[in-house]
Design a protein around this motif. Structure first.
Motif, short mmCIF file in Angstrom:
data_model
loop_
_atom_site.label_atom_id
_atom_site.label_comp_id
_atom_site.label_asym_id
_atom_site.label_seq_id
_atom_site.Cartn_x
_atom_site.Cartn_y
_atom_site.Cartn_z
N GLN A 118 46.52 40.05 26.88
CA GLN A 118 45.07 39.81 27.00
C GLN A 118 44.42 41.02 27.63
O GLN A 118 44.97 41.60 28.58
CB GLN A 118 44.82 38.57 27.87
N ASP A 119 43.27 41.41 27.14
CA ASP A 119 42.50 42.53 27.70
C ASP A 119 43.36 43.79 27.82
O ASP A 119 43.22 44.56 28.76
CB ASP A 119 41.92 42.17 29.07
N GLY A 120 44.28 43.98 26.88
CA GLY A 120 45.14 45.15 26.90
C GLY A 120 46.24 45.08 27.95
O GLY A 120 46.93 46.07 28.19
N ARG A 121 46.41 43.94 28.57
CA ARG A 121 47.42 43.76 29.61
C ARG A 121 48.58 42.95 29.05
O ARG A 121 48.37 41.93 28.39
CB ARG A 121 46.84 43.03 30.82
N PRO A 122 49.81 43.35 29.36
CA PRO A 122 50.97 42.61 28.86
C PRO A 122 51.17 41.28 29.59
O PRO A 122 50.68 41.09 30.72
CB PRO A 122 52.14 43.55 29.13
N VAL A 123 51.88 40.38 28.94
CA VAL A 123 52.25 39.11 29.56
C VAL A 123 52.97 39.38 30.87
O VAL A 123 53.82 40.27 30.96
CB VAL A 123 53.13 38.28 28.60
N GLY A 124 52.62 38.64 31.91
CA GLY A 124 53.24 38.81 33.22
C GLY A 124 52.43 39.66 34.17
O GLY A 124 52.78 39.80 35.34
N THR A 125 51.31 40.24 33.69
CA THR A 125 50.41 41.00 34.55
C THR A 125 49.52 40.00 35.28
O THR A 125 48.80 39.23 34.65
CB THR A 125 49.53 41.97 33.74
N VAL A 126 49.59 40.02 36.62
CA VAL A 126 48.85 39.04 37.41
C VAL A 126 48.26 39.74 38.63
O VAL A 126 48.88 40.65 39.20
CB VAL A 126 49.79 37.90 37.88
N PHE A 127 47.06 39.30 39.02
CA PHE A 127 46.44 39.76 40.25
C PHE A 127 46.07 38.54 41.08
O PHE A 127 45.48 37.59 40.57
CB PHE A 127 45.19 40.60 39.96
N VAL A 128 46.46 38.58 42.36
CA VAL A 128 46.10 37.52 43.29
C VAL A 128 45.32 38.16 44.43
O VAL A 128 45.56 39.31 44.79
CB VAL A 128 47.34 36.76 43.82
N ALA A 129 44.37 37.41 44.96
CA ALA A 129 43.49 37.99 45.99
C ALA A 129 43.14 36.97 47.05
O ALA A 129 43.12 35.76 46.80
CB ALA A 129 42.22 38.53 45.36
N VAL A 130 42.85 37.52 48.24
CA VAL A 130 42.38 36.73 49.38
C VAL A 130 41.13 37.39 49.92
O VAL A 130 41.07 38.61 50.04
CB VAL A 130 43.46 36.68 50.50
N ALA A 131 40.13 36.59 50.26
CA ALA A 131 38.96 37.06 50.98
C ALA A 131 38.87 36.23 52.25
O ALA A 131 38.86 35.00 52.19
CB ALA A 131 37.69 36.88 50.15
N GLY A 132 38.85 36.91 53.40
CA GLY A 132 38.88 36.20 54.67
C GLY A 132 37.59 36.34 55.45
O GLY A 132 36.67 37.04 55.03
N PRO A 133 37.57 35.68 56.59
CA PRO A 133 36.35 35.70 57.41
C PRO A 133 36.04 37.08 57.98
O PRO A 133 36.95 37.84 58.29
CB PRO A 133 36.66 34.70 58.53
N GLY A 134 34.76 37.38 58.07
CA GLY A 134 34.33 38.63 58.68
C GLY A 134 34.33 38.54 60.18
O GLY A 134 34.40 37.45 60.76
N ARG A 135 34.27 39.67 60.84
CA ARG A 135 34.19 39.68 62.30
C ARG A 135 32.87 39.05 62.72
O ARG A 135 31.88 39.12 62.01
CB ARG A 135 34.26 41.12 62.80
N ARG A 136 32.86 38.48 63.87
CA ARG A 136 31.62 37.84 64.36
C ARG A 136 30.47 38.84 64.36
O ARG A 136 30.59 39.93 64.90
CB ARG A 136 31.84 37.33 65.78
N GLY A 137 29.39 38.43 63.74
CA GLY A 137 28.20 39.27 63.75
C GLY A 137 28.24 40.41 62.76
O GLY A 137 27.32 41.20 62.69
N GLU A 138 29.31 40.51 61.98
CA GLU A 138 29.40 41.59 61.00
C GLU A 138 29.54 40.99 59.61
O GLU A 138 30.05 39.88 59.45
CB GLU A 138 30.61 42.48 61.30
N SER A 139 29.12 41.73 58.62
CA SER A 139 29.17 41.20 57.26
C SER A 139 30.41 41.64 56.50
O SER A 139 30.64 41.19 55.39
CB SER A 139 27.92 41.63 56.49
N ASP A 140 31.23 42.53 57.09
CA ASP A 140 32.40 42.99 56.35
C ASP A 140 33.42 41.86 56.21
O ASP A 140 33.45 40.92 56.99
CB ASP A 140 33.04 44.20 57.03
#
Length: 181
Positions: free
Chosen positions: A106-128
């Protein structure tokens, strides 16, 4: 013996934090794994199974240009899915899966190509976003094996990010108690 999902639920319960899931190739398996754990309702906000590419944009806020240029199987797409579900479902942590389980590339990617991701909490008072990470996987096996290994991998990634944040917080507290040294 505990499972990664039980460990996630346990850690988040102790910390008073929540998680939301954005899934593509796993089609709801990550959410099912987490919600199979007794007490998951204390930490699990919900999930979005955005199997179709246009839903990744409409429901999770993944950049349309990114999707048009790189397709849905891309590390930046996974990262934006995790951040998008975290925001959409008002959770402390967002996790995401995207990839190719087969039988065809799919999308030029072979079977078995996978991406996993995590987005966690930012520091207090910061948007990062702290605790954010994306991992590329190259998995072998059939469709079922690829999907199940993706579930294990995204939960392990989340556990690693939570543990890393906990270690950073403990070091900061130690430094604060010792007068900044």
């Amino acid at each position: 013996m505990s499972s990664p999902a039980a460990d996630v639920v346990g850690l988040l319960t102790v910390r008073g934090e929540t998680v939301a899931v954005a899934e593509s190739l796993t089609g709801g398996l990550v959410a099912a794994e987490i919600t199979s754990v007794p007490g998951a309702s204390k930490v699990f906000r919900g999930s979005v199974t955005a199997y179709a590419t246009d839903l990744k944009h409409r429901l999770l806020g993944v950049d349309a240009t990114l999707l048009a240029q790189h397709g849905a199987v891309d590390p930046q797409v996974a990262a934006q899915m995790a951040a998008g579900v975290r925001t959409a479902l008002d959770a402390d942590w967002g996790i995401a899966t995207t990839g190719v389980a087969g039988p065809d590339p799919q999308d030029g990617r072979p079977v078995g190509t996978v991406f996993v991701a995590v987005a966690g909490p930012g520091r207090r008072g910061e948007s990062d976003i702290r605790g954010g990470k994306t991992t590329a996987l190259r998995l072998n096996g059939g469709r079922t094996e690829i999907r199940m290994e993706t579930v294990r991998s995204v939960l392990a990634l989340l556990l690693g990010q939570i543990a890393g944040e906990q270690t950073r917080n403990e070091r900061a507290q130690d430094t604060e108690r010792n007068g900044g040294f």
